[in-house]
Design an enzyme around this catalytic site. Sequence first.
Site, PDB file in Angstrom:
ATOM      1  N   LYS A  64       0.816  -1.226   0.000  1.00 33.73           N
ATOM      2  CA  LYS A  64       0.000   0.000   0.000  1.00 33.73           C
ATOM      3  C   LYS A  64       0.848   1.274   0.000  1.00 33.73           C
ATOM      4  O   LYS A  64       0.420   2.295  -0.522  1.00 33.73           O
ATOM      5  CB  LYS A  64      -0.935   0.011   1.215  1.00 33.73           C
ATOM      6  CG  LYS A  64      -2.094  -0.971   1.117  1.00 33.73           C
ATOM      7  CD  LYS A  64      -3.042  -0.784   2.290  1.00 33.73           C
ATOM      8  CE  LYS A  64      -4.136  -1.822   2.265  1.00 33.73           C
ATOM      9  NZ  LYS A  64      -5.126  -1.633   3.335  1.00 33.73           N
ATOM     10  N   GLU A 151       7.096  10.274  20.777  1.00 29.94           N
ATOM     11  CA  GLU A 151       6.452  11.549  21.078  1.00 29.94           C
ATOM     12  C   GLU A 151       4.940  11.481  20.844  1.00 29.94           C
ATOM     13  O   GLU A 151       4.161  12.003  21.607  1.00 29.94           O
ATOM     14  CB  GLU A 151       7.064  12.642  20.200  1.00 29.94           C
ATOM     15  CG  GLU A 151       6.992  14.012  20.819  1.00 29.94           C
ATOM     16  CD  GLU A 151       7.662  15.030  19.919  1.00 29.94           C
ATOM     17  OE1 GLU A 151       6.993  15.989  19.545  1.00 29.94           O
ATOM     18  OE2 GLU A 151       8.849  14.810  19.584  1.00 29.94           O
TER      19      GLU A 151
HETATM   20  P1  NAP Z   1       0.419  -3.268   9.925  1.00 27.61           P
HETATM   21  O1  NAP Z   1       0.879  -2.176   9.039  1.00 27.61           O
HETATM   22  O2  NAP Z   1       1.147  -4.542   9.985  1.00 27.61           O
HETATM   23  O3  NAP Z   1       0.312  -2.585  11.395  1.00 27.61           O
HETATM   24  C1  NAP Z   1      -0.167  -3.207  12.490  1.00 27.61           C
HETATM   25  C2  NAP Z   1       0.346  -2.462  13.729  1.00 27.61           C
HETATM   26  O4  NAP Z   1      -0.107  -3.171  14.841  1.00 27.61           O
HETATM   27  C3  NAP Z   1       1.855  -2.413  13.809  1.00 27.61           C
HETATM   28  O5  NAP Z   1       2.349  -1.261  13.212  1.00 27.61           O
HETATM   29  C4  NAP Z   1       2.124  -2.492  15.304  1.00 27.61           C
HETATM   30  O6  NAP Z   1       2.171  -1.181  15.873  1.00 27.61           O
HETATM   31  C5  NAP Z   1       0.903  -3.208  15.844  1.00 27.61           C
HETATM   32  N1  NAP Z   1       1.173  -4.635  16.107  1.00 27.61           N
HETATM   33  C6  NAP Z   1       1.516  -5.593  15.215  1.00 27.61           C
HETATM   34  N2  NAP Z   1       1.674  -6.779  15.838  1.00 27.61           N
HETATM   35  C7  NAP Z   1       1.444  -6.557  17.152  1.00 27.61           C
HETATM   36  C8  NAP Z   1       1.458  -7.369  18.306  1.00 27.61           C
HETATM   37  N3  NAP Z   1       1.738  -8.684  18.240  1.00 27.61           N
HETATM   38  N4  NAP Z   1       1.172  -6.796  19.499  1.00 27.61           N
HETATM   39  C9  NAP Z   1       0.886  -5.482  19.591  1.00 27.61           C
HETATM   40  N5  NAP Z   1       0.861  -4.652  18.517  1.00 27.61           N
HETATM   41  C10 NAP Z   1       1.122  -5.190  17.320  1.00 27.61           C
HETATM   42  O7  NAP Z   1      -1.063  -3.706   9.588  1.00 27.61           O
HETATM   43  P2  NAP Z   1      -2.230  -2.752   9.055  1.00 27.61           P
HETATM   44  O8  NAP Z   1      -2.239  -2.768   7.584  1.00 27.61           O
HETATM   45  O9  NAP Z   1      -2.149  -1.459   9.775  1.00 27.61           O
HETATM   46  O10 NAP Z   1      -3.524  -3.579   9.517  1.00 27.61           O
HETATM   47  C11 NAP Z   1      -3.822  -3.770  10.881  1.00 27.61           C
HETATM   48  C12 NAP Z   1      -5.073  -4.654  11.010  1.00 27.61           C
HETATM   49  O11 NAP Z   1      -6.197  -3.984  10.439  1.00 27.61           O
HETATM   50  C13 NAP Z   1      -4.948  -5.991  10.277  1.00 27.61           C
HETATM   51  O12 NAP Z   1      -5.526  -7.001  11.069  1.00 27.61           O
HETATM   52  C14 NAP Z   1      -5.755  -5.784   9.010  1.00 27.61           C
HETATM   53  O13 NAP Z   1      -6.324  -6.993   8.534  1.00 27.61           O
HETATM   54  C15 NAP Z   1      -6.852  -4.845   9.510  1.00 27.61           C
HETATM   55  N6  NAP Z   1      -7.411  -4.004   8.429  1.00 27.61           N
HETATM   56  C16 NAP Z   1      -8.748  -4.079   8.215  1.00 27.61           C
HETATM   57  C17 NAP Z   1      -9.329  -3.289   7.233  1.00 27.61           C
HETATM   58  C18 NAP Z   1     -10.818  -3.364   7.025  1.00 27.61           C
HETATM   59  O14 NAP Z   1     -11.323  -2.894   5.979  1.00 27.61           O
HETATM   60  N7  NAP Z   1     -11.581  -3.894   7.974  1.00 27.61           N
HETATM   61  C19 NAP Z   1      -8.536  -2.430   6.454  1.00 27.61           C
HETATM   62  C20 NAP Z   1      -7.164  -2.362   6.703  1.00 27.61           C
HETATM   63  C21 NAP Z   1      -6.617  -3.169   7.703  1.00 27.61           C
HETATM   64  P3  NAP Z   1       3.375  -0.803  16.871  1.00 27.61           P
HETATM   65  O15 NAP Z   1       4.619  -1.233  16.164  1.00 27.61           O
HETATM   66  O16 NAP Z   1       3.244   0.667  17.031  1.00 27.61           O
HETATM   67  O17 NAP Z   1       3.148  -1.567  18.134  1.00 27.61           O
END
Ligand code: NAP
Length: 243
Positions: A64, A151
């Site tokens: 993305k 921050e």
């Molecule tokens: P991503 O870029 O991998 O980010 C996920 C964030 O969650 C990471 O930056 C991290 O933040 C935190 N994280 C990851 N593993 C973790 C763990 N084991 N414990 C605690 N924090 C953790 O993923 P994303 O694209 O943002 O997506 C996140 C979720 O949203 C996914 O499950 C995805 O399927 C869902 N999603 C859903 C939709 C929808 O339409 N419903 C759309 C987009 C995404 P820190 O490093 O700051 O801790």
Amino acid sequence: MRKFGLIGKSLDHSFSPAYFLEKFRSSGLADHSYDAIELKNIGQVADILGSGDYHGLNVTIPYKEAIIPYLDAVNETAAAVGAVNTIVFDGGITVGHNTDVIGFERSLIGLLNGARPAALIFGTGGAAKAVAFVLRKLGIDHRFVSRQKSEGSIHWTELGDSIVDESMLLINCTPIGMFPNVDDALPLPYYRVGPDHFAFDLVYNPSPTRFLQHCADQGAQVKSGGEMLKLQAEASWDLWNQE
Ligand code: NAP
């Protein structure tokens, strides 16, 4: 043929191909197709964009953000979020959009019913950035909760009772609780959650997640990511059909 597709790395369990193929079937659009386009690396995308084969494309994890330098233009929202999930071919020009923002905003507004409570955003990844963009637009105060203190965010270990008392909107933007790890829940003091709280989980499988279930058990109003997912797909469809 009007060809569409989803660009990603590993697309076996992706929502969009099944969603659009069923939409085309039920709408009698026999001359529409939707491909799952798995790329080993983003460098391969130049051939797809230049092929002239596609009318519109979606983009998913992990491309993305990486797709942006390959596009001719990016609209204002996608540029502000720093991520693109939809590509429109506009007279041979590739334009990136972010319909996660549209899907989340519409779904959240339905949950909040006019309220604008202070929020905690769990996670700081791509989805969290799209969520923060919407909260800024709606004038909702928010803080990020992250595994790294910075921050702009607090660490999970700082998440005491009072912060949950002050933050009536809880939004999960991490993969915690997502299939197959369905027994995992965000580590929150759930006993502080009550009927005045709202909880939104971007995770859509399972629905509800443990996080949402715990919040609902405390009387909170909750929403799962499934509605956002459909709304972002429909917003992509609308963009591809604009003249
Ligand atoms: P991503 O870029 O991998 O980010 C996920 C964030 O969650 C990471 O930056 C991290 O933040 C935190 N994280 C990851 N593993 C973790 C763990 N084991 N414990 C605690 N924090 C953790 O993923 P994303 O694209 O943002 O997506 C996140 C979720 O949203 C996914 O499950 C995805 O399927 C869902 N999603 C859903 C939709 C929808 O339409 N419903 C759309 C987009 C995404 P820190 O490093 O700051 O801790």
